[in-house]
Design an enzyme around this catalytic site. Structure first.
Site, PDB file in Angstrom:
ATOM      1  N   ASP A  57     -28.485 -24.046   3.686  1.00 49.88           N
ATOM      2  CA  ASP A  57     -29.153 -23.576   4.909  1.00 49.88           C
ATOM      3  C   ASP A  57     -29.335 -22.063   4.978  1.00 49.88           C
ATOM      4  O   ASP A  57     -29.361 -21.486   6.056  1.00 49.88           O
ATOM      5  CB  ASP A  57     -28.378 -24.036   6.174  1.00 49.88           C
ATOM      6  N   THR A  58     -29.463 -21.413   3.822  1.00 46.65           N
ATOM      7  CA  THR A  58     -29.789 -19.971   3.887  1.00 46.65           C
ATOM      8  C   THR A  58     -31.303 -19.762   3.895  1.00 46.65           C
ATOM      9  O   THR A  58     -31.771 -18.668   4.187  1.00 46.65           O
ATOM     10  CB  THR A  58     -29.191 -19.206   2.686  1.00 46.65           C
ATOM     11  N   LYS A  61     -33.615 -21.208   1.278  1.00 43.26           N
ATOM     12  CA  LYS A  61     -34.197 -21.103  -0.075  1.00 43.26           C
ATOM     13  C   LYS A  61     -35.559 -21.783  -0.132  1.00 43.26           C
ATOM     14  O   LYS A  61     -36.558 -21.188  -0.538  1.00 43.26           O
ATOM     15  CB  LYS A  61     -33.252 -21.740  -1.107  1.00 43.26           C
ATOM     16  N   THR A  62     -35.582 -23.043   0.240  1.00 43.52           N
ATOM     17  CA  THR A  62     -36.841 -23.816   0.181  1.00 43.52           C
ATOM     18  C   THR A  62     -37.858 -23.244   1.168  1.00 43.52           C
ATOM     19  O   THR A  62     -39.061 -23.251   0.888  1.00 43.52           O
ATOM     20  CB  THR A  62     -36.561 -25.300   0.479  1.00 43.52           C
ATOM     21  N   LYS A  63     -37.389 -22.740   2.287  1.00 42.79           N
ATOM     22  CA  LYS A  63     -38.296 -22.191   3.312  1.00 42.79           C
ATOM     23  C   LYS A  63     -39.028 -20.963   2.773  1.00 42.79           C
ATOM     24  O   LYS A  63     -40.221 -20.773   3.049  1.00 42.79           O
ATOM     25  CB  LYS A  63     -37.482 -21.835   4.575  1.00 42.79           C
ATOM     26  N   HIS A 102     -25.954 -27.321  -2.015  1.00 45.38           N
ATOM     27  CA  HIS A 102     -24.734 -28.027  -1.596  1.00 45.38           C
ATOM     28  C   HIS A 102     -23.669 -27.984  -2.687  1.00 45.38           C
ATOM     29  O   HIS A 102     -23.967 -27.858  -3.873  1.00 45.38           O
ATOM     30  CB  HIS A 102     -25.073 -29.482  -1.244  1.00 45.38           C
ATOM     31  N   LYS A 140     -33.483 -14.348   7.091  1.00 48.33           N
ATOM     32  CA  LYS A 140     -33.263 -14.575   8.533  1.00 48.33           C
ATOM     33  C   LYS A 140     -33.110 -13.263   9.329  1.00 48.33           C
ATOM     34  O   LYS A 140     -32.332 -13.187  10.281  1.00 48.33           O
ATOM     35  CB  LYS A 140     -32.043 -15.488   8.775  1.00 48.33           C
ATOM     36  N   ALA A 177     -38.240 -16.017   6.335  1.00 48.97           N
ATOM     37  CA  ALA A 177     -39.076 -17.141   5.897  1.00 48.97           C
ATOM     38  C   ALA A 177     -39.910 -17.687   7.054  1.00 48.97           C
ATOM     39  O   ALA A 177     -40.979 -18.253   6.827  1.00 48.97           O
ATOM     40  CB  ALA A 177     -38.194 -18.232   5.320  1.00 48.97           C
ATOM     41  N   HIS A 178     -39.448 -17.506   8.281  1.00 51.98           N
ATOM     42  CA  HIS A 178     -40.200 -18.010   9.443  1.00 51.98           C
ATOM     43  C   HIS A 178     -41.416 -17.136   9.744  1.00 51.98           C
ATOM     44  O   HIS A 178     -42.531 -17.624   9.885  1.00 51.98           O
ATOM     45  CB  HIS A 178     -39.290 -18.058  10.686  1.00 51.98           C
TER      46      HIS A 178
END
Length: 1220
Positions: free
Chosen positions: A641-642, A644-646, A706, A757, A825-826
């Site tokens: 949840d850092t 990466k994929t985003k 994970h 983030k 990323a957002h």
């Protein structure tokens, strides 16, 4: 002085005795009288020696100190050397002085012979070498002990002859001594040598009077008796000596000619060194001691013509002179000054240094000579071996033709007829004789050559024996044509024995190959016996060889042609190389040829393919083009949840993360980013030079964050050229982030950090179309302060991990400091800066690594089962190119898999490889790309290992062997148990993650598979119902379950757990295990008996019978409700079952060791109740009654509740109850 006068008087008496003895001997009647005076003379000499011993020692010490004090050095060298070095010089000097007077000559000869006796320390007749002079004080004793004999006619001639022989011996021994001294003598030994020489000289100087006197006496005696016949005998003796000397010289010349050049130089140098040392020593000794040379002594001696009275007068004069000399010596003995001593010491030190230097030079020269000699011998040996190999290869070829049956002698035809007859006989008897074609073709096994089977060794032995026979034939024909007809008797007998042994075995008759081998051996025997037949056979062989070569050119390309090509290549290489490199080349070719001798055709083809592959790889590595760069492979790593994929979604304008189960990445994915997308993303960066971008694009690999997916992170990091480490600015470094840092450190992979983030900072204002540095400046003060504070905290955390970090716009040295890029990323802030930094770093710092190379390098990332396509593999192509139809070798669970590429699928640009897309089919793919490969038999492929391409069929076994080595490690990780669960996953990466979890949870697994769950999988899992029903479970991760498989599982009682998120699967399975365990514990509750040992407290007996209520102390184990108790000391009487336990009036389930509790024991139903005081007493120890079934139940279901001490008590009780 009194002592000396006394000695003189003794000497005079001694002389009188000697004269009488000599007179008696001359007359012929004094033989018996001679011995006594001589003995007495010897004794007196000894006494004299003892008296003068102290003086001699003092003289020695002083003369050592005055080594170089005197100024005379080189003048008297020749004079000092001549009397000691050669007898030849002595004779020549004598001859010159003897011409005038014959009597004088005779007296001098006698005198000289006596002097030689004294110097060399010889006994009466036995000759001792001059080397004995080195032995200091012993020599002086011998010198004094020697008895003096009168000389007759025969004695004179003998003495002269002995002297010449002794001189020759002496010269030889001195040479040997000098060699020993030059090679291994230390400085101390040379000092000793000098001292001994000085001592001898002193003795000579101190006692000249008696010697000369005795000499004169002998002269007088011999002069009176000498006849013409004696003179003639002496002349003959001298001539014979000369002849012997000439012969010795000739022998030495011949020996020198035989010696090699290196040894000549060595001996010369040693000789010169020895002479130099002797001359320097002698010159110094003569200067210090003042020894009178032989010539001077001769001059001093009186003529033979004078009578006895004159001789007596002379003797008296000599004694006077001796007294004068002794006085002079005493004056000299006062000793040199300190300066002289110091100068002498320095001179000695210099002499030692010079000797050491010469010794070192000599050793170096000898070493060089030895090395040159060894090199020359090695070259000769290699040449010889090369010639032998050529001959051997020629013989092998002829042998092969004979074995193939193209050349058949009379004996061979007979043997074949016999073999055919036996075959027919066997067939008539009904025995099935298999033909060559019907036999199943054996698969070639590539092993180490050391592990050969015995038959193969025997075959090779036979072949080598036959080759030796052939070689022997050739040698006989060439060298000794007369002996051609007589063959050696031993070898043919051995060959015949082997033939007989072969014919005795009917299996050998049935096999054509073995009969041919026997025949081949026969041929060689007959060749020796019939040289005429051999010539005819050779002509036939040549014809057959030509036809054989034509056939080989048409058909067999892998056989002898390959060997010939190899020979040509090696010949060309040898001719081109320099002399220095020759030995190593020949060594390598030797090993190749030697191994060819006993190799099969398959092994030769294997080696040929191996050489070809190595050569191709070498050429590709040389032809690296640094101008043309491939796309860099970039790996994205970080904690869960850092984002990466985003980040990748923002780059690609995709929504992969939204489509993932639970928003969690559980597979490895690859995205190709083309150059156009790079230019589009970096348009807001002002100082970015878009014109000179050399990379064609980027290949970005996304990895799961994970904990369980460490294998996938490891795999991704091992591929990449540069990595992006994503760190949440709000949380800093987290466990998986630190794991990723350690992975990158171990792989030595460069990376940059994305501080993700930043939009979560309070009052952040987004500006995706501008540089992130400029965006930060626009923010409010509180936002800037918060950012700086958090950034500094993260820099400190990196420092704790041993890394320097700095914000990218403040980083002046990217090689030592890790660049931190703030991103969101957002909102899209900082994405352009991230891409710009990646492009800059890869182009500048990694240009050599990204250089275009034709050598294929590809790695299997994932194995997936796709509907409509079957099992596919995702491959990252790092270097080289892949074509449709190529033969690929990929690692498999059961060994390497060889298959052909049926299709190469690429996702569209900016699309994820793992997400189902409208794939584009390609005929050829260039690096670097993420490719999906379609092919046959890919179900059992293992991910994480390289993919290899075989361009020719013979390369397949070589490449297989390469993969096997790498496979071993991966296969060791996946070890299946006999009892265990069945695991299925969509990809091998997620399967490995699941297996890792099971291993940590200590859950065994008996079967694994990739792809949807089918009926066959349920059948395999159902086997566990018989062994252990708790493991009759299928763990299906991210795979579809077929309807018929589910129905079958329900009917058989197999549980299937399915989940799309790995953690949900873990949770479901752990819950199932716990429920199952509780169920089993309830089931075995009455069977399982916990061990305990309790002691009765006699003051707390509340009820003695039915039920027994009493206070007890738990000595060992644990008391539980339902535990049956018994008394071992009273014949194991059962007293009942524990139904209740109380502590302080409170009921408990368990009482542990050391507690004092009250227990209620009720009798066993159906048995008479036992009573305290009758059936057992307070002194008895009560124990729980255990059995084999109770122990097994505890092991299986109650292991967690047991402690180590409880298991020890069980062991103790097992002995008490005699449980096996």
């Amino acid at each position: 002085m009194g002592k000396k006068q006394k000695n003189k008087s003794e000497d005079s008496t001694k002389d009188d005795i000697d004269l009488d003895a000599l007179a008696a001997e001359i007359e012929g009647a004094g033989a018996a009288k001679e011995q006594e005076p001589q003995k007495s003379k010897g004794k007196k000499k000894k006494e004299k020696k003892k008296q003068d011993f102290d003086e001699d020692d003092i003289l020695k010490e002083l003369e050592e100190l005055s080594l170089e004090a005197q100024g005379i050095k080189a003048d008297r060298e020749t004079v000092a050397v001549k009397p000691t070095e050669n007898n030849e010089e002595e004779f020549t000097s004598k001859d010159k002085k003897k011409k005038g007077q014959k009597g004088k000559k005779q007296s001098f000869d006698d005198n000289d012979s006596e002097e030689l006796e004294d110097k060399d320390s010889k006994s009466k007749k036995t000759a001792k070498p001059k080397v004995e002079m080195y032995s200091g004080s012993d020599d002086d004793d011998d010198f004094n002990k020697l008895p003096k004999k009168a000389k007759g006619k025969a004695q004179k001639s003998n003495k002269k002859w002995d002297g010449s022989e002794e001189d020759e011996d002496n010269s030889k021994k001195i040479k040997e001594r000098s060699r020993i001294n030059s090679s291994g003598e230390s400085g101390d030994e040379s000092d000793e040598f000098l001292q001994s020489r000085k001592g001898q000289k002193k003795n000579q100087k101190n006692k000249p009077g008696p010697n000369i006197e005795s000499g004169n006496e002998d002269d007088d005696a011999s002069f009176k008796i000498k006849t013409v016949a004696q003179k003639k005998a002496e002349k003959k003796e001298r001539e014979r000596k000369k002849r012997d000397e000439e012969k010795a010289k000739l022998r030495k010349l011949k020996e020198k000619e035989e010696l090699e050049t290196g040894k000549k130089d060595q001996s010369k140098q040693k000789e010169s060194q020895r002479k130099f040392e002797e001359e320097t020593v002698k010159s110094k000794v003569t200067v210090d001691t003042g020894v009178i040379p032989a010539s001077e002594e001769k001059a001093e001696t009186p003529t033979a013509a004078e009578d006895d009275n004159e001789g007596d007068k002379k003797k008296k004069d000599k004694k006077k002179k001796k007294g004068e000399k002794e006085e002079k010596e005493k004056e000299k003995k006062k000793g040199p000054s300190k300066a002289t001593v110091k100068a002498m010491q320095e001179a000695l030190a210099k002499l030692k240094e010079e000797e050491e230097r010469q010794k070192r030079e000599e050793e170096e020269r000898i070493k060089r000579l030895e090395e040159l000699e060894a090199k020359r011998k090695e070259e000769e040996r290699l040449e010889q071996e090369k010639r032998e190999r050529k001959k051997q290869k020629e013989k092998e070829r002829k042998e092969r033709l004979k074995k193939e049956g193209k050349l058949l002698t009379k004996s061979q035809r007979e043997a074949r007829a016999r073999a055919e007859a036996t075959l027919k006989l066997l067939q008539a008897q009904g025995v099935e004789v298999p033909s060559k074609d019907s036999l199943p073709k054996k698969r070639p096994i590539y092993e180490d050559k050391k592990r050969k089977k015995i038959p193969q060794q025997l075959e090779s032995k036979e072949v080598s024996e036959s080759m030796e026979l052939c070689a022997a034939v050739e040698v006989m024909e060439q060298g000794v044509p007369e002996k051609e007809e007589t063959p050696p008797p031993v070898e043919p007998e051995e060959e015949e024995d082997t033939e007989d042994a072969g014919l005795d075995d009917w299996e050998a008759m049935a096999s054509d190959e073995e009969t041919e081998k026997v025949e081949g051996n026969k041929v060689h025997i007959e060749v020796k016996e019939n040289p005429e037949e051999e010539e005819e056979e050779e002509e036939e062989e040549e014809e057959d060889e030509e036809s054989e070569e034509e056939e080989e050119e048409e058909g067999e390309s892998e056989g002898s042609e390959g060997d010939e090509e190899d020979e040509k290549v090696s010949d060309e290489k040898d001719s081109g190389k320099t002399l220095d490199k020759k030995p190593s080349k020949e060594m390598s070719s030797d090993s190749e040829y030697d191994s060819d001798d006993d190799r099969t055709k398959e092994e030769r083809a294997y080696d040929k393919a191996k050489r070809r592959i190595e050569k191709r790889r070498l050429e590709h590595s040389k032809n690296v083009n640094t101008e043309k760069l491939r796309a860099p492979i970039i790996c994205v790593l970080g904690h869960v949840d850092t984002g990466k994929t985003k980040i990748l979604d923002k780059l690609r304008h995709t929504h992969v993360q939204d489509g993932e189960a639970g928003g969690i990445t559980q597979q490895i994915g690859a995205t190709n980013v083309p150059l156009e997308a790079i230019n589009e993303q970096t348009k807001m960066i002002k100082n970015f030079d878009r014109e000179n971008v050399r990379i064609p694009g980027m290949l970005i690999i996304d990895t799961p964050g994970h904990e369980s997916f460490s294998n996938l992170r490891n795999r991704g990091s091992s591929l990449c050229d540069i990595a992006i480490l994503v760190v949440d600015i709000m949380h800093g470094l987290e466990p998986q982030t630190i794991e990723s840092i350690n992975l990158l450190k171990s792989k030595k992979c460069p990376f940059i950090v994305a501080l993700n983030k930043i939009d979560r900072l309070y009052d952040w204002k987004k500006s995706p179309d501008s540089d992130v540095a400029a965006t930060l400046k626009k923010q409010k003060k509180n936002t800037k302060d918060e950012f700086e504070e958090r950034a500094k905290a993260i820099i400190v955390e990196f420092a704790q991990q041993g890394l320097n970090a700095a914000l990218f716009y403040e980083n002046k040295d990217p090689r030592t400091f890790v660049s931190l890029v703030p991103t969101s990323a957002h909102t899209g802030d900082g994405m352009g800066s991230l891409i710009y930094l990646l492009v800059e770093l890869t182009q500048t710092m990694l240009s050599k690594r990204l250089a275009h190379c034709e050598e294929l390098r590809a790695q299997v990332m994932e194995v997936k089962a796709l509907p409509g396509m079957g099992t596919t593999i995702d491959v990252i192509l790092i270097n080289g190119r892949l074509k449709e139809g190529d033969t690929i070798i990929v690692p498999g669970v059961e060994g390497p898999i060889v298959t052909q590429i049926r299709g190469l699928l690429l996702p569209p640009p900016m699309k994820e490889l793992r997400v189902k897309n409208q794939y584009e089919k390609h005929k050829e793919v260039e690096a670097a790309q993420g490719v999906k490969i379609l092919g046959k038999d890919l179900e059992k492929t293992l991910a994480g290992l390289p993919l290899l391409v075989a361009y020719k069929e013979d390369e397949i076994p070589v490449l297989k062997d390469e993969l096997i080595h790498e496979l071993k490690q991966t296969l060791n990780a996946i070890k299946l148990e006999e009892k265990g669960v069945y695991v299925q996953a969509s990809t091998l990466g997620s399967l490995e993650a699941l297996l890792e979890f099971l291993k940590t949870s200590e859950v065994p697994y008996a079967g694994i598979n990739i792809g949807p769950v089918h009926k066959k999988d349920v059948m395999k899992a159902s086997v566990m119902l018989e062994h252990d029903p708790q493991y009759a479970v299928i763990l299906a991760f991210d795979v579809r379950i077929e309807r018929d498989a589910q129905e079958m599982a329900d009917s058989l009682g197999v549980r299937i757990f399915s989940a799309e998120i790995i953690y949900h699967l873990f949770d479901a399975f752990t819950k199932y295990r716990q429920d199952y365990k509780k169920q089993k514990q309830e089931e075995f509750k009455h069977i399982a008996v916990f061990p305990c040992k309790i002691k009765i407290l006699p003051q707390y007996i509340f009820n003695s019978r039915d039920p027994i209520v009493m206070g007890v102390t738990v000595e060992a184990g644990q008391v539980k409700q339902g535990t049956p108790m018994c008394v071992p000391s009273k014949n194991f009487v059962d007293i009942g079952i524990v139904t209740s336990i109380e502590i302080n009036h409170k009921q408990v389930d368990v009482a542990k060791k050391g507690q004092e509790v009250c227990v209620k024991i009720e009798p066993i139903p159906g048995e008479s109740p036992k009573m305290f005081g009758r059936h057992f007493e307070a002194t008895d120890i009560l124990v729980s009654k255990i059995s084999r079934q109770s122990i097994d139940a505890l092991k299986d279901w109650f292991r967690d509740e047991m402690q180590k001490s409880d298991w020890q008590l069980i062991v103790e009780l097992k002995k008490v109850f005699e449980i096996i």
